[in-house]
Design a protein around this motif. Structure first.
Motif, PDB file in Angstrom:
ATOM      1  N   VAL A 266       0.871  -1.173   0.000  1.00 29.15           N
ATOM      2  CA  VAL A 266       0.000   0.000   0.000  1.00 29.15           C
ATOM      3  C   VAL A 266       0.906   1.220   0.000  1.00 29.15           C
ATOM      4  O   VAL A 266       1.464   1.599   1.035  1.00 29.15           O
ATOM      5  CB  VAL A 266      -0.920   0.009   1.232  1.00 29.15           C
ATOM      6  CG1 VAL A 266      -1.777   1.270   1.235  1.00 29.15           C
ATOM      7  CG2 VAL A 266      -1.803  -1.238   1.236  1.00 29.15           C
ATOM      8  N   ASP A 327      -6.190   1.960  -0.682  1.00 28.18           N
ATOM      9  CA  ASP A 327      -5.176   1.205  -1.409  1.00 28.18           C
ATOM     10  C   ASP A 327      -3.923   2.017  -1.691  1.00 28.18           C
ATOM     11  O   ASP A 327      -3.016   1.542  -2.402  1.00 28.18           O
ATOM     12  CB  ASP A 327      -5.760   0.669  -2.713  1.00 28.18           C
ATOM     13  CG  ASP A 327      -6.868  -0.342  -2.461  1.00 28.18           C
ATOM     14  OD1 ASP A 327      -6.656  -1.236  -1.630  1.00 28.18           O
ATOM     15  OD2 ASP A 327      -7.942  -0.212  -3.063  1.00 28.18           O
ATOM     16  N   ASP A 381      -8.968  -2.603  -9.793  1.00 30.80           N
ATOM     17  CA  ASP A 381      -9.649  -3.114  -8.602  1.00 30.80           C
ATOM     18  C   ASP A 381      -9.189  -2.407  -7.333  1.00 30.80           C
ATOM     19  O   ASP A 381      -9.408  -2.923  -6.227  1.00 30.80           O
ATOM     20  CB  ASP A 381      -9.401  -4.626  -8.476  1.00 30.80           C
ATOM     21  CG  ASP A 381      -9.961  -5.384  -9.664  1.00 30.80           C
ATOM     22  OD1 ASP A 381     -11.064  -5.030 -10.122  1.00 30.80           O
ATOM     23  OD2 ASP A 381      -9.289  -6.321 -10.142  1.00 30.80           O
ATOM     24  N   ARG A 382      -8.550  -1.274  -7.474  1.00 33.54           N
ATOM     25  CA  ARG A 382      -8.045  -0.565  -6.292  1.00 33.54           C
ATOM     26  C   ARG A 382      -8.556   0.872  -6.272  1.00 33.54           C
ATOM     27  O   ARG A 382      -8.932   1.430  -7.300  1.00 33.54           O
ATOM     28  CB  ARG A 382      -6.518  -0.558  -6.271  1.00 33.54           C
ATOM     29  CG  ARG A 382      -5.885  -1.947  -6.213  1.00 33.54           C
ATOM     30  CD  ARG A 382      -4.409  -1.858  -5.889  1.00 33.54           C
ATOM     31  NE  ARG A 382      -3.765  -3.161  -5.965  1.00 33.54           N
ATOM     32  CZ  ARG A 382      -2.518  -3.397  -5.580  1.00 33.54           C
ATOM     33  NH1 ARG A 382      -1.795  -2.410  -5.095  1.00 33.54           N
ATOM     34  NH2 ARG A 382      -1.997  -4.592  -5.680  1.00 33.54           N
ATOM     35  N   VAL A 384      -7.016   4.233  -5.414  1.00 29.10           N
ATOM     36  CA  VAL A 384      -5.719   4.860  -5.180  1.00 29.10           C
ATOM     37  C   VAL A 384      -5.802   6.333  -5.585  1.00 29.10           C
ATOM     38  O   VAL A 384      -6.469   6.685  -6.560  1.00 29.10           O
ATOM     39  CB  VAL A 384      -4.617   4.155  -6.004  1.00 29.10           C
ATOM     40  CG1 VAL A 384      -3.290   4.882  -5.895  1.00 29.10           C
ATOM     41  CG2 VAL A 384      -4.459   2.711  -5.523  1.00 29.10           C
ATOM     42  N   SER A 405     -11.960   2.774 -13.011  1.00 28.93           N
ATOM     43  CA  SER A 405     -11.523   2.454 -11.658  1.00 28.93           C
ATOM     44  C   SER A 405     -12.109   3.472 -10.703  1.00 28.93           C
ATOM     45  O   SER A 405     -12.703   4.467 -11.107  1.00 28.93           O
ATOM     46  CB  SER A 405      -9.994   2.453 -11.566  1.00 28.93           C
ATOM     47  OG  SER A 405      -9.494   3.687 -11.156  1.00 28.93           O
ATOM     48  N   SER A 407     -10.188   5.064  -8.653  1.00 30.39           N
ATOM     49  CA  SER A 407      -9.060   5.905  -8.272  1.00 30.39           C
ATOM     50  C   SER A 407      -9.319   7.347  -8.673  1.00 30.39           C
ATOM     51  O   SER A 407     -10.241   7.651  -9.421  1.00 30.39           O
ATOM     52  CB  SER A 407      -7.770   5.383  -8.927  1.00 30.39           C
ATOM     53  OG  SER A 407      -7.437   4.105  -8.433  1.00 30.39           O
TER      54      SER A 407
END
Length: 706
Positions: A266, A327, A381-382, A384, A405, A407
């Motif tokens: 992370v 994340d 899948d994060r 961020v 995403s 993010s």
């Protein structure tokens, strides 16, 4: 999807560029017209700038009529689309055009959807979907554009589909069927390790172990000779298993032959939050209003001039919302305007980010497109936060943008990045200087002493002399903190002298300087824009427009308008209303110093003389119109005016500039003295008949006229 209804209209890019209705291709004209359609379809429902279309279609060497030609292409495309009732619309949206369309009508979108749908499906269904996606290609993408437009992402999309298809085929035990296709594809894509691994596995399962080992050796030799690199660790592992005749390779497996090894790191890369931050509450609220991201990664852009505090604001906000991104947070200084270093390459930042996200050193792909694809896959899948500081242009950061995403990407830059906004729908906020109260709080915090009533006004004067620019305020406050014997009044007195002000806002030991920050922006400008900045250093007024700039430079009015707007995009000037541009005081002083240092005496005198004659011609035309209250011939050297009302408007708008030109001319001793006096007399007439002058201006005029 549109592909499931044969009678519906379809837009095709995966092959020749076509609009197909039923089974009939609608005639679309030449390569230029199809190129415009392709650019709009590659970024559906997003604005594509007209200037970008021109640059792409003519490889940055457009003919004078290029913009008109593109407008003609768009007009004819609208007509063709309307004739067949295709269900799409091209909308004019400054700075270009936007294709409003159901994206399922575009074969590229259909291919991406099929690829996404195939994930997590059983092998047989996965192969069926991927074959359907691959069948959408009718040849090389954009095949009939003659190389005018390239879209490497379409090549990457097809390779991703084929690689996934071959994995499914291998899982189904169809290894003999794919050997020929893989061999042919590797000839075209010799450095795709995943394809090499798939071919080796297919050959091994077909009892052709020696050939599989030969495929590896040829790949390793070519990679060493042409790229100076060894095969990746997973391909080497596969080679070792084939060498030892590992029977486990004979069993079909749902796992891809090669997958990147990604850990669970992370990242927390944000720099330390700035201290002494003041103001910017509205800007912080604006940034927070962009959250949460939607189906596609949200993008925010903070743009503004040197020293306005873009990085400080971005980092402070990023720390405040870091908990919303479990994340991790990625940060990169793009060094777009670093005088000591070249801008950072997107490929290098991708390497930094992939390593921070847990990808092993040996697993970072060699090609930029491959790195970007892996980066997008990991972030898919994060959640961020990605902060890209000091970006040079949209092209530098485009590979660093996640796709679908949750993010969020925050970009800072000294230019507006209009291209990024047009291409991605990014939200843009242009930062101005601080308000009065925030500037005073910043000085108080940095200086380390609270302001008492007796010096509060002095601190406000100090803030005004710093132009409320955060960098200048911090330098001034640091000088106060570092020199206790100095009072605020002492520093105000030093900064009051315009000729020494920039020098006073310089911390030599800390390599921090307003002048240096402005120099970086100036040195990054195109030569013709830098020349315009030097001429602006000769302009004695505050309200800048294309006509007086054309007089100063001896150039064309339309060209000077374009230059001023380009300078506004770099925050050298600010366009406050149509054709009205202002310069920050410190930028104006910087331009003055540039004119002094980099222009010859002859060029400076010539520019000032042309400006004086421009205002004299304008004043004479205005007087004639006011006396006759009718139409007179406008002097060719002056601004366009046709009626008495135009004359009054011009005087009202240019009054401060006119007086500044008179005062500058009166201070000089040259052959224009008579013209200065003539302009002063006209100004006196205007002051009596159209407006009242302040005592100081009236005194100057009386002195000149008498």
């Amino acid at each position: 999807m549109a592909a499931e209804h044969p009678s519906a209209a379809r837009f095709c890019l995966l092959g020749p560029v076509q609009l197909v209705v039923g089974e009939r291709a609608v005639p679309l004209g030449g390569a230029g017209m199809r190129g415009v359609l392709a650019m709009l379809l590659l970024e559906p429902n997003q604005v594509v700038a007209l200037d970008r279309m021109v640059d792409v279609l003519w490889a940055h060497e457009p003919p004078p009529s290029a913009r008109t030609m593109v407008q003609g292409y768009v007009s004819r495309l609208r007509q063709r689309i309307a004739e067949v009732d295709a269900g799409a619309l091209i909308v004019t949206t400054p700075p270009g055009y936007r294709m409003v369309v159901d994206e399922s009508m575009i074969d590229v979108t259909v291919a991406r959807s099929l690829l996404a749908k195939a994930r997590e499906q059983p092998a047989a269904r996965r192969a069926e979907l991927l074959r359907a996606a691959n069948a959408l290609w009718r040849g090389p993408a954009l095949a009939d554009l003659g190389g005018r437009l390239t879209a490497p992402e379409l090549t990457e999309l097809r390779l991703a589909i084929l690689e996934a298809l071959y994995d499914a085929q291998l899982e189904l035990g169809r290894h003999r069927e794919v050997i020929g296709e893989l061999t042919q594809l590797i000839d075209a894509q010799p450095f795709r390790e995943r394809l090499v691994a798939q071919l080796m596995l297919a050959l091994y399962r077909a009892n052709r172990r020696a050939t599989a080992l030969d495929v590896y050796q040829r790949f390793a030799h070519r990679a060493a000779q042409e790229l100076g690199m060894d095969p990746g660790p997973q391909l080497r592992e596969l080679h070792a298993r084939v060498l030892r005749d590992d029977s486990g390779l004979l069993e079909p497996s749902p796992d891809p032959v090669i997958t990147p090894k990604v850990g669970v790191l992370v990242p927390a890369q944000l720099p330390r939050a700035p201290s002494g931050f003041a103001g910017r509450e509205d800007e912080l609220d604006w940034l927070s209003g962009l959250l949460p991201p939607g189906e596609t990664a949200a993008i925010g852009v903070l743009a503004g001039p040197a020293g306005v505090g873009k990085t400080a604001l971005a980092v402070l906000w990023a720390h405040r919302v870091a908990q919303a991104f479990p994340d991790g947070q990625l940060f990169a200084s793009m060094r777009g305007f670093d005088p000591q270093h070249a801008p950072v390459r997107a490929a290098d930042v991708l390497t930094q980010f992939l390593l921070a996200l847990g990808v092993g050193v040996d697993d970072v792909p060699f090609e930029l497109d491959d790195r970007a694809a892996l980066y997008r896959s990991i972030l898919a899948d994060r959640r961020v936060l990605v902060v890209l500081d000091d970006a040079r242009d949209a092209e530098q950061i485009h590979p660093l943008l996640p796709a679908a995403s949750s993010s969020f990407v925050l970009v800072t830059s000294r230019i507006r990045l209009d291209g990024l906004v047009a291409r991605t729908g990014a939200k843009l906020l242009s930062l101005g200087t601080l308000g009065v109260d925030a500037a005073e709080r910043l000085i108080e915090h940095m200086a380390g002493t609270p302001a008492h009533s007796k010096d509060r006004e002095q601190r406000r004067k100090l803030a005004r002399l710093c132009g409320h620019l955060p960098l200048a305020l911090r330098i001034a406050a640091a000088r106060l903190a570092g020199n206790p014997q100095w009072t605020v009044a002492d520093l105000v007195a030093e900064l009051a002298d315009e000729r020494s002000r920039l020098g006073a806002l310089d911390l030599a030991d800390a390599d921090t300087s307003v002048r240096a920050a402005l120099d970086v922006t100036y040195r990054s400008l195109r030569p013709e824009l830098a020349e315009t900045v030097r001429h602006l250093g000769l302009f004695p007024g505050t309200r800048i427009g294309p006509h007086p700039v054309a007089a100063l430079t001896g150039g064309d009015v339309d060209e000077c308008r374009r230059r001023l707007r380009a300078l506004a995009a770099s925050f050298v000037v600010t366009e406050t209303s149509r054709d009205v541009f202002l310069m920050h005081d410190l930028v104006r002083l910087h331009a003055f110093a540039l004119a002094e240092a980099e222009m010859s005496d002859v060029d400076r005198t010539l520019g000032q003389r042309r400006l004086l004659r421009y205002y004299l011609a304008g004043a004479r035309t205005a007087r004639a119109l006011l006396r006759t209250d009718g139409v007179v011939r406008t002097e060719t050297a002056g601004p366009p005016m046709a009626t008495a009302e135009d004359a009054v408007d011009w005087i009202d708008q240019e009054w401060a500039n006119l007086l500044a030109v008179v005062e500058t001319g009166a201070d000089s001793d040259n052959e224009t003295d008579e013209e200065v006096v003539a302009l002063a007399r006209l100004a006196a007439e205007f002051s009596e008949g159209t407006r009242a002058l302040g005592p100081a201006a009236l005194s100057r005029l009386v002195r000149l006229v008498v």
